[in-house]
Structure formats: structure tokens, C-alpha cells
Design a protein around this motif. Structure first.
Motif, PDB file in Angstrom:
ATOM      1  N   VAL A 189      -2.666  -2.739  19.529  1.00  0.00           N
ATOM      2  CA  VAL A 189      -1.491  -2.913  20.371  1.00  0.00           C
ATOM      3  C   VAL A 189      -1.249  -1.324  20.328  1.00  0.00           C
ATOM      4  O   VAL A 189      -1.005  -1.510  19.044  1.00  0.00           O
ATOM      5  N   GLU A 190      -0.838  -0.675  21.152  1.00  0.00           N
ATOM      6  CA  GLU A 190      -0.007   0.299  21.371  1.00  0.00           C
ATOM      7  C   GLU A 190       1.433   0.490  21.150  1.00  0.00           C
ATOM      8  O   GLU A 190       1.687  -0.013  22.508  1.00  0.00           O
ATOM      9  N   LYS A 191       1.601   0.874  20.333  1.00  0.00           N
ATOM     10  CA  LYS A 191       3.607   1.044  20.733  1.00  0.00           C
ATOM     11  C   LYS A 191       4.509  -0.516  21.057  1.00  0.00           C
ATOM     12  O   LYS A 191       4.829   0.170  22.085  1.00  0.00           O
ATOM     13  N   PRO A 192       3.744  -1.455  19.767  1.00  0.00           N
ATOM     14  CA  PRO A 192       4.515  -2.360  20.294  1.00  0.00           C
ATOM     15  C   PRO A 192       6.154  -2.354  20.372  1.00  0.00           C
ATOM     16  O   PRO A 192       6.721  -1.892  19.428  1.00  0.00           O
ATOM     17  N   PRO A 193       6.655  -3.334  21.362  1.00  0.00           N
ATOM     18  CA  PRO A 193       8.057  -3.231  21.799  1.00  0.00           C
ATOM     19  C   PRO A 193       8.773  -3.524  19.705  1.00  0.00           C
ATOM     20  O   PRO A 193       7.987  -4.851  19.736  1.00  0.00           O
ATOM     21  N   GLN A 194      10.181  -3.800  19.573  1.00  0.00           N
ATOM     22  CA  GLN A 194      10.295  -3.841  18.630  1.00  0.00           C
ATOM     23  C   GLN A 194      10.505  -4.967  18.373  1.00  0.00           C
ATOM     24  O   GLN A 194      10.974  -5.752  19.128  1.00  0.00           O
ATOM     25  N   GLY A 195      10.084  -5.157  16.800  1.00  0.00           N
ATOM     26  CA  GLY A 195      10.311  -6.943  16.866  1.00  0.00           C
ATOM     27  C   GLY A 195       8.878  -7.610  17.422  1.00  0.00           C
ATOM     28  O   GLY A 195       8.650  -8.751  17.005  1.00  0.00           O
ATOM     29  N   THR A 196       8.125  -7.426  17.833  1.00  0.00           N
ATOM     30  CA  THR A 196       6.674  -8.027  18.424  1.00  0.00           C
ATOM     31  C   THR A 196       5.897  -7.654  17.851  1.00  0.00           C
ATOM     32  O   THR A 196       4.194  -7.557  18.659  1.00  0.00           O
ATOM     33  N   ALA A 197       5.036  -5.978  16.726  1.00  0.00           N
ATOM     34  CA  ALA A 197       3.826  -5.729  15.825  1.00  0.00           C
ATOM     35  C   ALA A 197       3.508  -7.118  15.596  1.00  0.00           C
ATOM     36  O   ALA A 197       4.202  -8.142  14.268  1.00  0.00           O
ATOM     37  N   PRO A 198       2.194  -7.567  15.304  1.00  0.00           N
ATOM     38  CA  PRO A 198       1.150  -8.373  15.290  1.00  0.00           C
ATOM     39  C   PRO A 198       1.534  -8.238  13.349  1.00  0.00           C
ATOM     40  O   PRO A 198       0.598  -9.479  12.994  1.00  0.00           O
ATOM     41  N   SER A 199       1.454  -6.970  13.071  1.00  0.00           N
ATOM     42  CA  SER A 199       1.399  -6.658  11.203  1.00  0.00           C
ATOM     43  C   SER A 199       2.279  -4.791  11.427  1.00  0.00           C
ATOM     44  O   SER A 199       3.274  -4.439  12.346  1.00  0.00           O
ATOM     45  N   ASN A 200       2.345  -5.007  10.112  1.00  0.00           N
ATOM     46  CA  ASN A 200       3.134  -3.393   9.687  1.00  0.00           C
ATOM     47  C   ASN A 200       1.820  -2.783   9.118  1.00  0.00           C
ATOM     48  O   ASN A 200       2.085  -1.884   8.620  1.00  0.00           O
ATOM     49  N   LEU A 201       0.180  -2.959  10.052  1.00  0.00           N
ATOM     50  CA  LEU A 201      -0.376  -2.187   9.598  1.00  0.00           C
ATOM     51  C   LEU A 201      -0.931  -1.307  10.968  1.00  0.00           C
ATOM     52  O   LEU A 201      -1.103  -1.696  11.773  1.00  0.00           O
ATOM     53  N   MET A 202      -0.607  -0.174  10.976  1.00  0.00           N
ATOM     54  CA  MET A 202      -0.716   0.743  12.166  1.00  0.00           C
ATOM     55  C   MET A 202      -1.328   1.771  11.535  1.00  0.00           C
ATOM     56  O   MET A 202      -2.254   2.007  10.653  1.00  0.00           O
ATOM     57  N   LEU A 203      -2.811   2.565  12.653  1.00  0.00           N
ATOM     58  CA  LEU A 203      -3.150   3.104  13.125  1.00  0.00           C
ATOM     59  C   LEU A 203      -3.268   5.171  12.744  1.00  0.00           C
ATOM     60  O   LEU A 203      -2.613   5.449  13.454  1.00  0.00           O
ATOM     61  N   PRO A 204      -3.536   5.473  11.699  1.00  0.00           N
ATOM     62  CA  PRO A 204      -2.731   6.947  11.186  1.00  0.00           C
ATOM     63  C   PRO A 204      -4.071   8.004  11.994  1.00  0.00           C
ATOM     64  O   PRO A 204      -3.286   8.854  11.675  1.00  0.00           O
ATOM     65  N   GLY A 205      -5.044   7.709  12.507  1.00  0.00           N
ATOM     66  CA  GLY A 205      -5.787   8.798  13.649  1.00  0.00           C
ATOM     67  C   GLY A 205      -6.645   8.974  12.670  1.00  0.00           C
ATOM     68  O   GLY A 205      -6.821  10.739  12.835  1.00  0.00           O
ATOM     69  N   ARG A 206      -7.474   8.313  11.892  1.00  0.00           N
ATOM     70  CA  ARG A 206      -8.880   8.440  11.793  1.00  0.00           C
ATOM     71  C   ARG A 206      -9.303   7.135  11.867  1.00  0.00           C
ATOM     72  O   ARG A 206      -9.456   6.607  11.201  1.00  0.00           O
ATOM     73  N   TYR A 207     -11.150   7.279  12.773  1.00  0.00           N
ATOM     74  CA  TYR A 207     -11.880   6.297  13.388  1.00  0.00           C
ATOM     75  C   TYR A 207     -13.058   7.376  13.316  1.00  0.00           C
ATOM     76  O   TYR A 207     -13.542   8.173  13.680  1.00  0.00           O
ATOM     77  N   ILE A 208     -13.804   5.976  12.889  1.00  0.00           N
ATOM     78  CA  ILE A 208     -15.279   6.021  13.563  1.00  0.00           C
ATOM     79  C   ILE A 208     -15.229   4.952  14.867  1.00  0.00           C
ATOM     80  O   ILE A 208     -15.072   4.131  14.300  1.00  0.00           O
ATOM     81  N   LEU A 209     -16.314   5.392  15.573  1.00  0.00           N
ATOM     82  CA  LEU A 209     -16.136   5.034  16.620  1.00  0.00           C
ATOM     83  C   LEU A 209     -17.345   4.786  17.394  1.00  0.00           C
ATOM     84  O   LEU A 209     -18.606   5.874  17.108  1.00  0.00           O
ATOM     85  N   GLN A 210     -17.856   3.888  18.288  1.00  0.00           N
ATOM     86  CA  GLN A 210     -18.971   3.781  18.759  1.00  0.00           C
ATOM     87  C   GLN A 210     -19.395   3.683  20.769  1.00  0.00           C
ATOM     88  O   GLN A 210     -18.094   4.242  20.511  1.00  0.00           O
TER      89      GLN A 210
END
Ligand code: UTP
Length: 286
Positions: A189-210
Motif C-alpha cells: 500500500v502506498e502512503k498508508p494513513p498513520q497507524g494503518t501500515a501492514p508492517s514497517n517494511l518500506m520500499l526505498p526505490g529499487r525494483y526488478i519488475l516483469q
């Protein structure tokens, strides 16, 4: 069998409002950490990870990025004439056809920027690097991810732990089972409102995508902040394709913020033999 990652997209069309007024006329990616612009670090990371084609998604006012990787005829001729070494310029020389640019005419979001590169990416896996996120590690972040990708295939995105109080600023994942540095992604989820994040693992901007993520971006659906979000397009592929988070072993500096930018300068200055002694003396005296 995984298909090799040969291409990388560098979305550099953002406005960089957190670093105004500097970014009014200088692209954020051209701001220097010690004596190299941010984009140079990202290109070096991609080259070391085996990427062959770099795709810049640029916007108005960003042409200095293309110039930086071109031959500087006058400068080189003048320097050679004076007997000066051209070695410092070496990393900024791109191979013929190594860098391709495409314009994102309007900054409609990271997802939209990536989608603007769809025809150049074509039907193959690709990397995305956000140059304002400076990732330091040995091997570097993308190289670590490519190694992991070659074992598991699918989509591999870097993830980092942040304090729970900061998750609302980032794309955040819901983790599943973990195997070494890889964690299955159940949702994101992108920018979850405070207190609703599913974890504290964020995406820092490196991706390998199909390449299928481009099809998801076709819909141009907007998400957090009214922007077309890459996180939303990736989230729609979970369950259809393997999606793993890679827990990067190294340091991250958010150079898109003033504090992160200054800290990155200090951190890298302290690693440079020619610069460190004076900087260390100065910091020690504070
Ligand atoms: P940021 O969220 O850092 O936005 O974008 P920004 O505009 O660069 O900076 P601020 O928040 O206003 O200070 C993350 C990455 O996505 C790119 C940016 O260039 C950066 O690399 N981006 C963002 C685009 O290329 N296009 C967009 O429409 C948005």
C-alpha cells in the motif's frame, strides 16, 4: 529460467519540491554528493549490476542530465591542451546508445513516469532505480537484488525497515514467509494513513519488475496524493506473479530531503581518502 535484466528505468521527472529553491533550476539528480551528481551513483550502481541500457524519464528543465553523460568536447579539448588528465570525466562518459531518454510531459506520479518508458522497455524484465535514494552496499543494492532475482524470478523489490512513525511517507508491504533476505509480499500500500501500515517494511526505490506491470499502469488510475502510483500497479499483480521483497544489506540515504542530503555528503566524504581528513577534523571540532 529467469530472463536477464538488461534495462533500467530512472524516473527523474519529479519536481523535487523538498529541495527548493535549489531544484528550481537544477535537477535534484544533478545535486552533488561530494563531487559526483546523484545520477552518477545510480548509473554506477546499475552498471555494476550488469544493466546495459539506461532509460531516463525526464521532464522540462532536466536536459543537463543528458548533457552530463555526453562528450564535453570543449572541456576535453581544453583540458587535453593544458595537459590535464581526463580521468575524472571517465564515469560520466556513456557508451554509444547506453542512455535513452523519454519525456514525461506532466509529473503525474512515479507509476506514470515508469509507464512512459513502456515502449523502450518492451517485453522483458527491467529494473527501476530512484536516483535520489542513495543506496550504499557491497555488492551494491541492485547487484544484490539481481543475484536474488536470478534464483527466484518474478518481481523483486528492495525493502527496508523504518520506524512505525514514518511508514505513512512510503510504499509499505505486508510480509509473508521469509527465506534468508527474501520475504514473500502478500500486499502493498502506498502512503498508508498513520497507524494503518501492514508492517514497517518500506520500499526505498529499487525494483526488478516483469513487463506486465506496464499493462497495469495502462489504466492510469490515480492513488495516494492523486498520483498514478507504481505501488498500486504492483499490488494488482500480487497473486498473479511471484512478488518478493529483498531486505537490502547496506545503508540508505534519502537525498531528496535536506537532512538526508547533508548526511549522505558527510557519510561519503568520510569514505574518501582525499577528503576525509579535513572533514573529520572539522566534525571533531564541533
Ligand atoms: P518523489 O516522491 O521524491 O517526488 O519522487 P519529487 O517530485 O522528485 O520530489 P518532492 O517530493 O517534490 O521533493 C520519487 C521519484 O519519482 C520520480 C522523481 O523524479 C523521483 O526520482 N517522479 C516522481 C517522476 O519521475 N515523475 C513523477 O511524476 C513523480
Amino acid at each position: 529460467m529467469t530472463r536477464r535484466v538488461r534495462k533500467a528505468v530512472f524516473p527523474v521527472a519529479g519536481l523535487g519540491t523538498r529541495l527548493l529553491p535549489a531544484t528550481k533550476s537544477v535537477p535534484k539528480e544533478m545535486l552533488t554528493i561530494v563531487d559526483r551528481p546523484l545520477i552518477q551513483y545510480a548509473i554506477d550502481e546499475a552498471r555494476e549490476a550488469g544493466i546495459e541500457q539506461m532509460i531516463f524519464v525526464t521532464g522540462r528543465g532536466k536536459s543537463s542530465l543528458d548533457d552530463y553523460f555526453d562528450i564535453a568536447f570543449e572541456l576535453e579539448t581544453t583540458m587535453s591542451g593544458k595537459g590535464k588528465s581526463l580521468d575524472p570525466l571517465a564515469p560520466s562518459r556513456s557508451g554509444f546508445g547506453e542512455i535513452v531518454s523519454v519525456r514525461q510531459q506532466q509529473p503525474l506520479g512515479l507509476g506514470h513516469a515508469v509507464w512512459c518508458a513502456r515502449d523502450i522497455v518492451g517485453d522483458e524484465p527491467f529494473a527501476v532505480l530512484l536516483p535520489d535514494e542513495l543506496m550504499l552496499g557491497r555488492p551494491n543494492c541492485l547487484a544484490q537484488m539481481v543475484e536474488a532475482y536470478e534464483k527466484v524470478g518474478g518481481n523483486v523489490v528492495a525493502a527496508l525497515e523504518v520506524p512505525a512513525s514514518e511508514t505513512h511517507k512510503y510504499g509499505v508491504i505486508e510480509p509473508g514467509s521469509t527465506d534468508g533476505r527474501l520475504t514473500e509480499i502478500r500486499a502493498m500500500v502506498e502512503k498508508p494513513p498513520q497507524g494503518t501500515a501492514p508492517s514497517n517494511l518500506m520500499l526505498p526505490g529499487r525494483y526488478i519488475l516483469q513487463p506486465e506491470v506496464m499493462g497495469q499502469l495502462d489504466s492510469q488510475e490515480t492513488g495516494a496524493g492523486g498520483e498514478i502510483q507504481l505501488t498500486d500497479a504492483m499490488a494488482r499483480l500480487i497473486g498473479k506473479q511471484p512478488f518478493n521483497a529483498f531486505l537490502f544489506d547496506g545503508q540508505r540515504h534519502d537525498c531528496g530531503s535536506a537532512s538526508g542530503f547533508v548526511i549522505a555528503n558527510i557519510a561519503l566524504a568520510l569514505e574518501r581518502d582525499d577528503v576525509a581528513p579535513k572533514v573529520r577534523d572539522y566534525l571533531g571540532g564541533l
